[in-house]
Design an enzyme around this catalytic site. Structure first.
Site, short mmCIF file in Angstrom:
data_model
loop_
_atom_site.label_atom_id
_atom_site.label_comp_id
_atom_site.label_asym_id
_atom_site.label_seq_id
_atom_site.Cartn_x
_atom_site.Cartn_y
_atom_site.Cartn_z
N LEU A 11 0.88 -1.06 0.07
CA LEU A 11 -0.05 -0.10 0.02
C LEU A 11 0.82 1.02 -0.07
CD1 LEU A 11 -2.87 -1.07 2.60
CD2 LEU A 11 -2.80 -1.23 0.06
N GLY A 14 -1.42 6.43 -2.71
CA GLY A 14 -2.66 6.08 -3.79
C GLY A 14 -3.69 5.30 -3.14
N HIS A 15 -3.32 4.26 -2.40
CA HIS A 15 -4.20 3.44 -1.87
C HIS A 15 -4.84 4.20 -0.65
CE1 HIS A 15 -1.55 0.09 -3.46
NE2 HIS A 15 -2.68 -0.39 -4.13
N GLY A 124 -9.47 3.20 -8.22
CA GLY A 124 -8.63 4.51 -8.60
C GLY A 124 -8.76 4.73 -10.02
N GLU A 125 -8.72 5.86 -10.53
CA GLU A 125 -8.56 6.50 -11.85
C GLU A 125 -7.15 5.83 -12.44
OE1 GLU A 125 -9.26 10.37 -12.85
OE2 GLU A 125 -11.39 10.33 -12.29
N SER A 158 2.65 3.96 -7.54
CA SER A 158 2.29 2.37 -8.12
C SER A 158 3.24 1.39 -7.06
CB SER A 158 2.57 2.07 -9.46
OG SER A 158 2.56 0.92 -9.87
N ARG A 160 4.31 -1.03 -8.34
CA ARG A 160 5.53 -1.66 -9.17
C ARG A 160 6.50 -0.71 -9.08
NH1 ARG A 160 1.26 -3.82 -12.42
NH2 ARG A 160 1.70 -6.26 -12.64
P1 AMP Z 1 -3.80 -2.43 -6.94
O1 AMP Z 1 -3.31 -2.66 -5.52
O2 AMP Z 1 -2.34 -1.71 -7.71
O3 AMP Z 1 -4.57 -3.25 -7.38
O4 AMP Z 1 -4.55 -1.22 -6.64
C1 AMP Z 1 -5.86 -1.24 -5.77
C2 AMP Z 1 -6.42 0.26 -6.12
O5 AMP Z 1 -5.88 1.37 -5.89
C3 AMP Z 1 -7.00 0.20 -7.67
O6 AMP Z 1 -8.48 0.70 -7.57
C4 AMP Z 1 -6.21 1.32 -8.12
O7 AMP Z 1 -6.61 1.78 -9.27
C5 AMP Z 1 -5.87 2.05 -7.05
N1 AMP Z 1 -4.85 2.81 -7.02
C6 AMP Z 1 -3.37 2.29 -7.37
N2 AMP Z 1 -2.67 3.33 -7.55
C7 AMP Z 1 -3.27 4.38 -7.32
C8 AMP Z 1 -2.79 6.06 -7.46
N3 AMP Z 1 -1.37 6.38 -7.47
N4 AMP Z 1 -3.66 6.85 -7.27
C9 AMP Z 1 -5.17 6.28 -7.05
N5 AMP Z 1 -5.49 5.08 -7.06
C10 AMP Z 1 -4.56 4.09 -7.22
#
Ligand code: AMP
Length: 250
Positions: A11, A14-15, A124-125, A158, A160
């Site tokens: 996390l 963004g999360h 997230g967008e 991210s 990543r």
């Molecule tokens: P993930 O853990 O990458 O699968 O992301 C989980 C949620 O967090 C998804 O809805 C993503 O779009 C959102 N998310 C990831 N990175 C960001 C970010 N930088 N800003 C906003 N939302 C994000």
């Protein structure tokens, strides 16, 4: 009343923005953390996906989660489960480069919804194509989206990014540079040209796609397109990065 924030962990801010948005709804906030094998085509990408469960519990709790849920594979996917199709949008762009990816996403979201029974979920967008596909799912769960959270220099947050070296991170900045420059272009054609030139091969960014699309269905945008967005994907040091930005001139 419950709001679910599905994530794959590691996390970051963004999360946190998603969890804070969830908290603002005055409902029980569940954050799920599950690295979903169904949405990874590349075994190495799945194995190298960063994992930090203890830190995640801390971050999610501080941001306002009432529960941090680590589902087991068997909980989500009992014997004989069926995969759900993401439909035609699932075959474009991210889906074209990662066949079956969005079927995996839609299937895990469907299973998470079935078990946690939220009335609202936050996405997230940052993963814009995923967001549009999830909004089109047949579900009673209300989907709320949150704009992309960026580092001070524009790099989209991210999980990543943790896999990038300092110089790889510098290369990755070209993505935001291209988006920010294209945003100011007076026409779609010029915006597309800016993407092409900014992301030229000598930047070190290995481009997969960089296109101005109609947010509605990801068809190519034209001058009359009301809601257009630049979407970019590619690799830096073998790490796949994606980003997008709404364009002005809407
Ligand atoms: P993930 O853990 O990458 O699968 O992301 C989980 C949620 O967090 C998804 O809805 C993503 O779009 C959102 N998310 C990831 N990175 C960001 C970010 N930088 N800003 C906003 N939302 C994000």
């Amino acid at each position: 009343m419950t709001v679910l924030v599905p994530t794959m962990g590691a996390l970051h801010k963004g999360h946190q923005a998603l969890i804070k948005r969830a908290r603002s709804l005055d409902k029980d906030v569940i954050v799920s953390i599950f690295v979903n094998p169904l949405q990874f085509q590349n075994k190495e990408d799945l194995e190298k996906y960063p994992r930090s469960p203890e830190r995640d519990i801390e971050i999610a709790t501080i941001a306002g989660a009432n529960e941090v849920w680590f589902p087991e594979y068997e909980d989500l996917y009992p014997k004989g489960f069926t995969t759900i199709s993401a439909g035609p949008l699932g075959d474009k762009y991210e889906g074209a480069s990662r066949p079956g990816h969005f079927d995996g996403v839609v299937t895990v979201v469907d299973r998470l919804f079935a078990i946690a029974k939220p009335d609202t979920a936050i996405f997230g967008e940052k993963d814009f194509q995923q967001l549009v596909i999830i909004k089109a799912m047949k579900t009673k769960v209300e989907i709320i989206s949150v704009p992309t959270v960026r580092e001070f220099d524009g790099l989209a947050m991210s999980s990543r990014n943790l896999r990038l070296s300092q110089s790889g991170r510098n290369v990755a900045l070209v993505i935001h540079r291209a988006l920010a420059a294209a945003k100011l272009a007076p026409t779609v054609e010029i915006a597309q040209e800016i993407l092409n030139t900014t992301l030229s091969t000598d930047t070190g960014f290995d481009k997969d796609y960089a296109t101005i699309i109609d947010e509605k269905d990801f068809s190519l945008a034209h001058e009359g397109t009301e809601n257009r967005r630049a979407i970019i994907a590619g690799w830096v040091e073998g790490v796949r990065l994606i980003d997008s930005m709404p364009m002005v001139g809407r």
